[in-house]
Motif scaffolding. Sequence first.
Motif, PDB file in Angstrom:
ATOM      1  N   SER A  54      50.299  40.203  38.021  1.00  0.00           N
ATOM      2  CA  SER A  54      48.835  40.273  38.037  1.00  0.00           C
ATOM      3  C   SER A  54      48.376  40.478  39.478  1.00  0.00           C
ATOM      4  N   THR A  55      47.097  40.727  39.644  1.00  0.00           N
ATOM      5  CA  THR A  55      46.560  40.882  40.998  1.00  0.00           C
ATOM      6  C   THR A  55      46.706  39.580  41.780  1.00  0.00           C
ATOM      7  N   ALA A  56      46.459  38.463  41.123  1.00  0.00           N
ATOM      8  CA  ALA A  56      46.602  37.165  41.800  1.00  0.00           C
ATOM      9  C   ALA A  56      48.052  36.940  42.228  1.00  0.00           C
ATOM     10  N   ASP A  57      48.990  37.302  41.379  1.00  0.00           N
ATOM     11  CA  ASP A  57      50.409  37.183  41.703  1.00  0.00           C
ATOM     12  C   ASP A  57      50.762  38.102  42.872  1.00  0.00           C
ATOM     13  N   PHE A  58      50.232  39.320  42.855  1.00  0.00           N
ATOM     14  CA  PHE A  58      50.451  40.286  43.930  1.00  0.00           C
ATOM     15  C   PHE A  58      49.946  39.721  45.267  1.00  0.00           C
ATOM     16  N   LYS A 109      43.417  42.006  51.766  1.00  0.00           N
ATOM     17  CA  LYS A 109      41.956  42.126  51.711  1.00  0.00           C
ATOM     18  C   LYS A 109      41.516  43.111  50.646  1.00  0.00           C
ATOM     19  N   THR A 110      42.189  44.235  50.573  1.00  0.00           N
ATOM     20  CA  THR A 110      41.863  45.252  49.571  1.00  0.00           C
ATOM     21  C   THR A 110      42.094  44.725  48.162  1.00  0.00           C
ATOM     22  N   ALA A 111      43.218  44.049  47.968  1.00  0.00           N
ATOM     23  CA  ALA A 111      43.522  43.500  46.638  1.00  0.00           C
ATOM     24  C   ALA A 111      42.494  42.459  46.233  1.00  0.00           C
ATOM     25  N   LYS A 112      42.076  41.619  47.171  1.00  0.00           N
ATOM     26  CA  LYS A 112      41.042  40.606  46.866  1.00  0.00           C
ATOM     27  C   LYS A 112      39.724  41.275  46.516  1.00  0.00           C
ATOM     28  N   ARG A 116      37.715  41.332  42.620  1.00  0.00           N
ATOM     29  CA  ARG A 116      36.345  40.879  42.342  1.00  0.00           C
ATOM     30  C   ARG A 116      35.528  41.909  41.582  1.00  0.00           C
ATOM     31  N   THR A 117      35.886  43.176  41.703  1.00  0.00           N
ATOM     32  CA  THR A 117      35.060  44.217  41.064  1.00  0.00           C
ATOM     33  C   THR A 117      35.503  44.528  39.663  1.00  0.00           C
TER      34      THR A 117
END
Length: 117
Positions: A54-58, A109-112, A116-117
Motif C-alpha cells: 500500500s502507499t502507507a507501506d511504501f 513527500k510525493t507519496a504522502k 492525501r488526494t
Amino acid sequence: MQDLKFRTRKFAIDSWKFCKLVPRSREFDAWVRQLIRSSSYVGANYRVSQRAKSTADFINKLKIVEEEVDESAYWLELFQEVYADHKEDASILHKEATELLAIIVASIKTAKKNKRT
C-alpha cells in the motif's frame, strides 16, 4: 537519471570497496562494519519498498531507506575527518549518499501528497 535500484546497489558496492581500503584496526573496525551494514541496507530496503502492499507501506519502507542512507552519510563524514589517506573517496561516497537521501526524501513527500488526494 540512473535507476535507483542500480544506484543504491552501486552505492553499497562502492562503500564496500572503500571499506577494503581502510586499514584493519580496532579503531576502524566498528566504523567499517557499520558503513557496510547501513550502505547495504539502503539498496535492500529500497528494493523491498518497490513491493509495498500500500502507499502507507511504501512510505514506511522508504523511511527505513532514509534512515540507512543518512546513517551511511554519518559514517562517511567520520571517515572524511579521520582517514586522510582516502578522504576524496569518502567525499565522493558522501556526495552520492546526500543525493540518494534527497531523492528518497522527495519520494516520501510525493507519496504522502499523492496519498492525501
